[in-house]
Design a protein around this motif. Structure first.
Motif, PDB file in Angstrom:
ATOM      1  N   ALA A  73      -0.084   4.519  -1.790  1.00 49.78           N
ATOM      2  CA  ALA A  73      -1.709   4.414  -2.091  1.00 49.78           C
ATOM      3  C   ALA A  73      -2.470   5.256  -1.158  1.00 49.78           C
ATOM      4  O   ALA A  73      -2.259   5.148  -0.011  1.00 49.78           O
ATOM      5  CB  ALA A  73      -2.195   3.180  -2.357  1.00 49.78           C
ATOM      6  N   TYR A 105      -4.703   1.809 -10.678  1.00 48.99           N
ATOM      7  CA  TYR A 105      -4.240   0.809 -10.164  1.00 48.99           C
ATOM      8  C   TYR A 105      -4.469  -0.406 -10.723  1.00 48.99           C
ATOM      9  O   TYR A 105      -5.553  -1.079 -10.327  1.00 48.99           O
ATOM     10  CB  TYR A 105      -4.460   0.755  -8.418  1.00 48.99           C
ATOM     11  CG  TYR A 105      -4.257   2.024  -7.773  1.00 48.99           C
ATOM     12  CD1 TYR A 105      -3.012   2.234  -7.236  1.00 48.99           C
ATOM     13  CD2 TYR A 105      -5.145   3.211  -7.841  1.00 48.99           C
ATOM     14  CE1 TYR A 105      -2.546   3.328  -6.477  1.00 48.99           C
ATOM     15  CE2 TYR A 105      -4.707   4.549  -7.110  1.00 48.99           C
ATOM     16  CZ  TYR A 105      -3.502   4.354  -6.379  1.00 48.99           C
ATOM     17  OH  TYR A 105      -3.110   5.593  -5.748  1.00 48.99           O
ATOM     18  N   PHE A 154       0.763  -1.351  -0.042  1.00 48.30           N
ATOM     19  CA  PHE A 154       0.042   0.013   0.072  1.00 48.30           C
ATOM     20  C   PHE A 154       0.839   1.173  -0.017  1.00 48.30           C
ATOM     21  O   PHE A 154       0.341   2.423  -0.106  1.00 48.30           O
ATOM     22  CB  PHE A 154      -0.997  -0.106   1.152  1.00 48.30           C
ATOM     23  CG  PHE A 154      -2.250  -1.030   0.930  1.00 48.30           C
ATOM     24  CD1 PHE A 154      -3.214  -1.027   0.152  1.00 48.30           C
ATOM     25  CD2 PHE A 154      -2.084  -2.087   1.996  1.00 48.30           C
ATOM     26  CE1 PHE A 154      -4.150  -1.903   0.123  1.00 48.30           C
ATOM     27  CE2 PHE A 154      -3.127  -3.052   2.126  1.00 48.30           C
ATOM     28  CZ  PHE A 154      -4.199  -2.961   1.126  1.00 48.30           C
ATOM     29  N   LEU A 209      -4.925   5.280   1.360  1.00 50.06           N
ATOM     30  CA  LEU A 209      -5.610   4.319   2.426  1.00 50.06           C
ATOM     31  C   LEU A 209      -6.442   4.739   3.550  1.00 50.06           C
ATOM     32  O   LEU A 209      -6.204   6.037   3.949  1.00 50.06           O
ATOM     33  CB  LEU A 209      -4.445   3.559   2.856  1.00 50.06           C
ATOM     34  CG  LEU A 209      -4.676   2.093   3.627  1.00 50.06           C
ATOM     35  CD1 LEU A 209      -5.182   1.198   2.592  1.00 50.06           C
ATOM     36  CD2 LEU A 209      -3.532   1.772   4.505  1.00 50.06           C
ATOM     37  N   MET A 245      -8.176   0.728   0.253  1.00 54.49           N
ATOM     38  CA  MET A 245      -7.447   1.764  -0.642  1.00 54.49           C
ATOM     39  C   MET A 245      -9.007   2.368  -0.980  1.00 54.49           C
ATOM     40  O   MET A 245     -10.217   1.966  -1.090  1.00 54.49           O
ATOM     41  CB  MET A 245      -7.086   1.348  -2.079  1.00 54.49           C
ATOM     42  CG  MET A 245      -5.628   1.074  -1.746  1.00 54.49           C
ATOM     43  SD  MET A 245      -4.911   0.286  -3.218  1.00 54.49           S
ATOM     44  CE  MET A 245      -4.795   1.982  -4.281  1.00 54.49           C
ATOM     45  N   TYR A 246      -8.847   3.845  -1.387  1.00 53.66           N
ATOM     46  CA  TYR A 246      -9.828   4.684  -1.863  1.00 53.66           C
ATOM     47  C   TYR A 246      -9.682   5.606  -2.883  1.00 53.66           C
ATOM     48  O   TYR A 246      -8.596   5.845  -3.131  1.00 53.66           O
ATOM     49  CB  TYR A 246     -10.610   5.451  -0.604  1.00 53.66           C
ATOM     50  CG  TYR A 246      -9.664   6.767  -0.072  1.00 53.66           C
ATOM     51  CD1 TYR A 246      -9.735   7.900  -0.702  1.00 53.66           C
ATOM     52  CD2 TYR A 246      -8.757   6.463   1.052  1.00 53.66           C
ATOM     53  CE1 TYR A 246      -9.061   9.052  -0.407  1.00 53.66           C
ATOM     54  CE2 TYR A 246      -7.775   7.594   1.255  1.00 53.66           C
ATOM     55  CZ  TYR A 246      -7.933   8.850   0.765  1.00 53.66           C
ATOM     56  OH  TYR A 246      -7.249   9.734   1.039  1.00 53.66           O
ATOM     57  N   GLN A 247     -10.734   6.265  -3.498  1.00 54.27           N
ATOM     58  CA  GLN A 247     -10.419   7.421  -4.430  1.00 54.27           C
ATOM     59  C   GLN A 247     -11.137   8.482  -3.995  1.00 54.27           C
ATOM     60  O   GLN A 247     -12.460   8.308  -3.676  1.00 54.27           O
ATOM     61  CB  GLN A 247     -10.959   6.704  -5.926  1.00 54.27           C
ATOM     62  CG  GLN A 247     -10.803   7.628  -7.041  1.00 54.27           C
ATOM     63  CD  GLN A 247     -11.313   7.109  -8.241  1.00 54.27           C
ATOM     64  OE1 GLN A 247     -12.342   7.846  -8.830  1.00 54.27           O
ATOM     65  NE2 GLN A 247     -11.395   5.847  -8.498  1.00 54.27           N
ATOM     66  N   GLN A 281     -10.141   3.910 -11.389  1.00 58.24           N
ATOM     67  CA  GLN A 281      -9.607   3.007 -10.163  1.00 58.24           C
ATOM     68  C   GLN A 281      -8.654   2.010 -10.910  1.00 58.24           C
ATOM     69  O   GLN A 281      -7.587   1.666 -10.586  1.00 58.24           O
ATOM     70  CB  GLN A 281     -10.326   2.336  -9.364  1.00 58.24           C
ATOM     71  CG  GLN A 281      -9.830   1.609  -8.101  1.00 58.24           C
ATOM     72  CD  GLN A 281      -9.092   2.767  -7.260  1.00 58.24           C
ATOM     73  OE1 GLN A 281      -9.253   3.890  -7.237  1.00 58.24           O
ATOM     74  NE2 GLN A 281      -8.270   2.281  -6.178  1.00 58.24           N
TER      75      GLN A 281
END
Length: 134
Positions: free
Chosen positions: A26, A112, A23, A28, A47-49, A108
């Motif tokens: 990234a 990723y 991670f 998180l 993980m988030y966007q 996403q």
């Protein structure tokens, strides 16, 4: 899995929301949710966007054919909290319909590529949940 999650949670909290390993770098968050059957509080790193002021999370379960428990818990109890960095934020979870889900999911996968790999491993549509600030 819970030991692995606990290590990430501990590292996240010790380093103001930053972790290393898979991670590293990234976005998180830590999702606090209630078990739909037990009512017990759970914490899940993921993980988030960022989507405007909201946060999208992805019920990929690494491409498994079943939804992750946290996703099912959110359907039952959508008012939850997240930790982002050093902040705790109250949010309401909303499972996105296809027209809202698809552009977020595509971004996403582009950002990723592991998420695109998860998609090839399952026949289910991977849900995208929007966490909207309350």
């Amino acid at each position: 899995m819970s030991d692995w999650n606990q290590q990430i949670i501990d590292e996240f909290r010790a380093n103001e929301g930053r972790v290393g390993g898979n991670f590293e770098g990234a976005p998180l968050l830590l999702l606090h949710h209630l078990g739909r059957k037990s009512g017990a509080e759970r914490v899940s790193p993921m993980m988030y966007q960022a989507v405007g002021d909201d946060l999208a999370v992805f019920a990929s379960k690494a491409g498994a054919d079943t939804h992750p428990d946290w996703y099912l818990n959110l359907l039952a109890h959508p008012d939850v909290e997240v930790e982002v960095g050093t902040d705790k934020v109250a949010v309401r979870a909303r499972d996105l319909p296809a027209d809202e889900r698809d552009p977020i999911w595509e971004k996403q996968k582009q950002d990723y590529p592991g998420f695109a790999d998860y998609e090839t491993k399952t026949s289910r549509t991977i849900p995208v949940v929007l966490l909207q600030r309350r």
